[in-house]
Design an enzyme around this catalytic site. Structure first.
Site, mmCIF file in Angstrom:
data_model
loop_
_atom_site.group_PDB
_atom_site.id
_atom_site.type_symbol
_atom_site.label_atom_id
_atom_site.label_comp_id
_atom_site.label_asym_id
_atom_site.label_seq_id
_atom_site.Cartn_x
_atom_site.Cartn_y
_atom_site.Cartn_z
ATOM 1 N N LYS A 65 84.994 23.659 90.116
ATOM 2 C CA LYS A 65 84.967 24.848 90.967
ATOM 3 C C LYS A 65 85.876 25.948 90.431
ATOM 4 C CE LYS A 65 82.488 24.988 93.424
ATOM 5 N NZ LYS A 65 81.068 25.251 93.060
ATOM 6 N N ARG A 114 91.232 28.738 88.718
ATOM 7 C CA ARG A 114 91.287 29.757 89.769
ATOM 8 C C ARG A 114 92.550 29.528 90.591
ATOM 9 N NH1 ARG A 114 86.163 30.677 93.299
ATOM 10 N NH2 ARG A 114 87.279 32.638 93.600
ATOM 11 N N TYR A 138 78.251 38.984 88.577
ATOM 12 C CA TYR A 138 77.614 39.429 87.336
ATOM 13 C C TYR A 138 76.501 38.465 86.909
ATOM 14 C CZ TYR A 138 80.903 43.189 86.416
ATOM 15 O OH TYR A 138 81.626 44.352 86.491
#
Length: 345
Positions: free
Chosen positions: A99, A182, A292
């Protein structure tokens, strides 16, 4: 009589017009075909002097279509030999984290014509049953590629599985290793969200994130919860550093890859010693999807699967604060080891 002459004239004009249009279409197709079959463009430096060890960098449509046929098993051994294609072990692996954006990173790197990706997660090094099948089994799971292309696979479970660093080291002690991270609390919630969606799809109930992340007996962070453990990046990285020097790792900012992907991809190109080929042209923001998407050429675009970018459930702010405070010292050590600092709270 005059009417017949007019009809004949119109018919001749129609035939001439059709021929002209047909010729024009042929020329357009021919030019496109010639462009796809341009001479091979060498990569300087990494792959040897100009004129040697050349690699196709332009014929994207031709390359991708051809390799797709080989992946489907539609090619003969003679065709494979003629095109000088091989199934080679990866020169780089995206080892984690779950993730963190591993799929997005792999798909974006595949924009580079010198990169060929394994479509599926192989789970060779983290799965004892697969690992027992041997290195040739692993090689045959790799896509066909030209000899000097870089094959890359991704299996995010590699990062947190204890046996994996030694196993990869035995295969290739100089391999390049990519880790995409992240903000740890956000990553843990994203991890939970994916599992929650799977439970709901099977009409199963599941605990709230707060109940899993916080130990109800101590009211402290529950380090037995896998989503929490995975976000303690430095603990896992230290295990890898027993086998590989830090120079063989590149840390990708997964949060920045979402909002501003090109600079992150350019850093990876440099780490892999690839010539810069990915440009802003290859990346366009899809307002509907909220992230994107990829543009390979004028006709071939691709967005990540709809499962990407899931909406996270609301989490109690006190739990978020407690998690961020818990992760803070581990984050500081991660910055120190990797030499890369993130603006994580």
């Amino acid at each position: 009589m005059l009417f017949k002459q007019q009809v004949l004239l119109r018919q001749k004009l129609f035939v001439l017009g059709s021929l002209a249009i047909g010729s024009l279409l042929y020329l357009v197709a021919r030019v496109g075909s010639l462009d796809r079959l341009q001479p091979l463009c060498p990569i300087d430096g990494r792959f040897g002097p100009r004129g040697q060890d050349e690699i196709p960098l332009r014929a994207l449509q031709f390359k991708r279509g051809l390799l797709h046929e080989f992946r489907k098993g539609n090619a003969t051994k003679e065709q494979i030999r003629l095109h000088n294609l091989v199934q080679q072990l990866p020169k780089a692996i995206i080892i984690g984290v779950r993730k963190g954006g591993t799929r997005a990173l792999l798909e974006m790197l595949n924009l580079h014509p010198a990169v060929v990706k394994a479509s599926q997660e192989i789970h060779f090094f983290d799965n004892d049953e697969n690992y027992a099948k041997g290195i040739e089994w692993y090689r045959k799971k790799m896509p066909f590629s030209y000899p000097h292309q870089i094959t890359i696979e991704k299996s995010p479970a590699y990062f947190i599985t204890e046996e994996v660093p030694e196993r990869i080291y035995k295969m290739n002690s100089s391999i390049k290793l990519l880790i995409i991270v992240r903000e740890p609390t956000t990553r843990a919630i994203s991890d939970y969200t994916q599992v929650l969606e799977g439970k709901e799809r099977k009409n199963k109930t599941y605990y709230k994130f707060e109940k899993l992340a916080i130990d109800p007996n101590t009211c402290e962070v529950n380090t037995k919860y896998k989503a929490v453990r995975t976000s303690i990046y430095t603990k896992h990285l230290e295990r890898w550093l027993k086998y590989f020097p830090i120079e063989q790792f590149h840390i990708v900012d997964g949060d920045r890859l979402i909002t501003e992907p090109l600079p992150e991809l350019q850093l990876v190109e440099k780490f892999l010693n690839l010539p810069p080929r990915i440009s802003q042209y290859n990346l366009y923001f899809n307002a509907t999807r909220g992230f994107y998407c990829l543009r390979f050429n004028i006709v071939f675009n691709k967005c990540l699967a709809g499962s990407k970018g899931r909406i996270h459930p609301e989490v109690d702010t006190s739990v978020i604060t407690k998690l961020r405070k818990f992760f803070h010292p581990f984050n500081q050590k991660f910055y120190q080891i990797t030499g890369r600092t993130f603006n994580w709270p």
